[in-house]
Design a protein around this motif. Structure first.
Motif, PDB file in Angstrom:
ATOM      1  N   GLY A   1     -12.718 -20.588  29.964  1.00  0.00           N
ATOM      2  CA  GLY A   1     -11.480 -20.917  30.200  1.00  0.00           C
ATOM      3  C   GLY A   1     -11.058 -21.914  29.136  1.00  0.00           C
ATOM      4  N   VAL A   2     -12.225 -22.648  28.746  1.00  0.00           N
ATOM      5  CA  VAL A   2     -11.851 -23.929  27.903  1.00  0.00           C
ATOM      6  C   VAL A   2     -11.818 -23.340  26.552  1.00  0.00           C
ATOM      7  CG1 VAL A   2     -12.845 -25.833  26.581  1.00  0.00           C
ATOM      8  CG2 VAL A   2     -12.939 -25.871  29.144  1.00  0.00           C
ATOM      9  N   ALA A   3     -12.687 -22.044  26.267  1.00  0.00           N
ATOM     10  CA  ALA A   3     -12.785 -21.604  24.833  1.00  0.00           C
ATOM     11  C   ALA A   3     -11.184 -20.697  24.647  1.00  0.00           C
ATOM     12  CB  ALA A   3     -13.666 -20.544  24.635  1.00  0.00           C
ATOM     13  N   ARG A   4     -10.764 -20.211  25.740  1.00  0.00           N
ATOM     14  CA  ARG A   4      -9.663 -19.367  25.528  1.00  0.00           C
ATOM     15  C   ARG A   4      -8.296 -20.461  25.316  1.00  0.00           C
ATOM     16  NH1 ARG A   4      -8.929 -16.549  30.606  1.00  0.00           N
ATOM     17  NH2 ARG A   4     -10.219 -15.101  29.831  1.00  0.00           N
ATOM     18  N   THR A   5      -8.293 -21.517  26.111  1.00  0.00           N
ATOM     19  CA  THR A   5      -7.299 -22.366  25.710  1.00  0.00           C
ATOM     20  C   THR A   5      -7.383 -23.057  24.332  1.00  0.00           C
ATOM     21  OG1 THR A   5      -7.451 -23.284  28.286  1.00  0.00           O
ATOM     22  CG2 THR A   5      -6.571 -24.756  26.525  1.00  0.00           C
ATOM     23  N   ALA A   6      -8.699 -23.134  23.906  1.00  0.00           N
ATOM     24  CA  ALA A   6      -8.935 -23.763  22.627  1.00  0.00           C
ATOM     25  C   ALA A   6      -8.169 -22.743  21.404  1.00  0.00           C
ATOM     26  CB  ALA A   6     -10.083 -24.031  22.342  1.00  0.00           C
ATOM     27  N   VAL A   7      -8.579 -21.389  21.809  1.00  0.00           N
ATOM     28  CA  VAL A   7      -8.194 -20.345  20.812  1.00  0.00           C
ATOM     29  C   VAL A   7      -6.426 -20.359  20.939  1.00  0.00           C
ATOM     30  CG1 VAL A   7      -7.847 -17.790  20.318  1.00  0.00           C
ATOM     31  CG2 VAL A   7     -10.191 -19.001  20.932  1.00  0.00           C
ATOM     32  N   VAL A   8      -6.024 -20.338  22.050  1.00  0.00           N
ATOM     33  CA  VAL A   8      -4.443 -20.360  22.354  1.00  0.00           C
ATOM     34  C   VAL A   8      -3.824 -21.265  21.594  1.00  0.00           C
ATOM     35  CG1 VAL A   8      -2.448 -20.320  23.988  1.00  0.00           C
ATOM     36  CG2 VAL A   8      -4.582 -18.763  24.408  1.00  0.00           C
ATOM     37  N   ALA A   9      -4.280 -22.561  21.614  1.00  0.00           N
ATOM     38  CA  ALA A   9      -3.713 -23.625  20.976  1.00  0.00           C
ATOM     39  C   ALA A   9      -3.793 -23.642  19.645  1.00  0.00           C
ATOM     40  CB  ALA A   9      -4.695 -25.129  21.623  1.00  0.00           C
TER      41      ALA A   9
ATOM     42  N   THR B   1      -4.075 -21.090  17.677  1.00  0.00           N
ATOM     43  CA  THR B   1      -3.216 -19.966  17.381  1.00  0.00           C
ATOM     44  C   THR B   1      -1.672 -20.537  17.481  1.00  0.00           C
ATOM     45  OG1 THR B   1      -4.414 -18.232  18.332  1.00  0.00           O
ATOM     46  CG2 THR B   1      -2.396 -17.672  17.781  1.00  0.00           C
ATOM     47  N   ALA B   2      -1.305 -21.317  18.422  1.00  0.00           N
ATOM     48  CA  ALA B   2       0.060 -22.145  18.539  1.00  0.00           C
ATOM     49  C   ALA B   2       0.125 -22.932  17.526  1.00  0.00           C
ATOM     50  CB  ALA B   2       0.050 -22.492  19.773  1.00  0.00           C
ATOM     51  N   THR B   3      -0.782 -23.708  17.090  1.00  0.00           N
ATOM     52  CA  THR B   3      -0.610 -24.658  16.036  1.00  0.00           C
ATOM     53  C   THR B   3      -0.609 -24.223  14.629  1.00  0.00           C
ATOM     54  OG1 THR B   3      -1.970 -26.099  17.539  1.00  0.00           O
ATOM     55  CG2 THR B   3      -1.803 -26.530  14.955  1.00  0.00           C
ATOM     56  N   ALA B   4      -1.303 -23.047  14.382  1.00  0.00           N
ATOM     57  CA  ALA B   4      -1.236 -22.243  13.269  1.00  0.00           C
ATOM     58  C   ALA B   4       0.137 -21.436  13.037  1.00  0.00           C
ATOM     59  CB  ALA B   4      -2.461 -21.190  12.944  1.00  0.00           C
ATOM     60  N   VAL B   5       0.701 -20.887  14.003  1.00  0.00           N
ATOM     61  CA  VAL B   5       1.666 -20.379  13.883  1.00  0.00           C
ATOM     62  C   VAL B   5       3.063 -21.296  13.727  1.00  0.00           C
ATOM     63  CG1 VAL B   5       3.599 -19.130  14.982  1.00  0.00           C
ATOM     64  CG2 VAL B   5       1.287 -18.330  15.194  1.00  0.00           C
ATOM     65  N   SER B   6       2.847 -22.237  14.262  1.00  0.00           N
ATOM     66  CA  SER B   6       3.900 -23.554  14.274  1.00  0.00           C
ATOM     67  C   SER B   6       3.969 -24.034  12.955  1.00  0.00           C
ATOM     68  CB  SER B   6       3.640 -24.607  15.293  1.00  0.00           C
ATOM     69  OG  SER B   6       4.435 -25.544  15.213  1.00  0.00           O
ATOM     70  N   ASN B   7       2.584 -24.373  12.129  1.00  0.00           N
ATOM     71  CA  ASN B   7       2.586 -24.797  11.110  1.00  0.00           C
ATOM     72  C   ASN B   7       3.170 -23.722   9.925  1.00  0.00           C
ATOM     73  OD1 ASN B   7       1.522 -27.349  11.748  1.00  0.00           O
ATOM     74  ND2 ASN B   7      -0.674 -26.608  11.522  1.00  0.00           N
TER      75      ASN B   7
END
Length: 99
Positions: A7-15, A17-23
C-alpha cells in the motif's frame, strides 16, 4: 506487513506519477505563455520616444468655439497617447481657452 508495504509503495508510485505529470503540465503551460508573450512583443511596434510636438500656436482672439473644441480634442488625444504629460496638457489647454 507485506500488505502495508504494498500500500505504501502504491501510494508512492501514484504520488510520484502525479507530481511528474503536474510538473510537466506546468512547464508546458509556462512555455505556451512565454511563446504568447514573445509573439505579442514581436507584433507590437517598438515604442520610440520622440520629442513632443511643437505647441500649437495660441489662437487669435476671434477664434470660434468650434475651433477651440477641436483643438482641445486633439490635445486630449495626444495626452491619451502619452505624447503630452498632464502638465503640458494643462498648459496648452489654458492657452487655447485664453486663461
Amino acid at each position: 506487513m507485506p500488505g502495508l508495504l504494498r500500500g505504501v509503495a502504491r501510494t508512492a508510485v501514484v504520488a510520484g506519477t502525479a507530481t511528474a505529470v503536474s510538473n510537466r503540465v506546468s512547464r508546458r503551460q509556462a512555455g505556451r505563455w512565454a511563446q504568447q508573450d514573445y509573439e505579442r512583443a514581436a507584433a507590437a511596434p517598438p515604442q520610440a520616444y520622440a520629442a513632443p510636438p511643437p505647441a500649437p500656436e495660441q489662437p487669435p482672439a476671434g477664434v470660434s468655439m468650434e475651433t477651440k473644441i477641436s483643438q482641445l480634442k486633439e490635445l486630449a488625444q495626444l495626452k491619451e497617447q502619452g505624447v503630452l504629460s498632464e502638465a503640458e496638457f494643462e498648459a496648452q489647454k489654458s492657452r487655447i481657452l485664453g486663461g
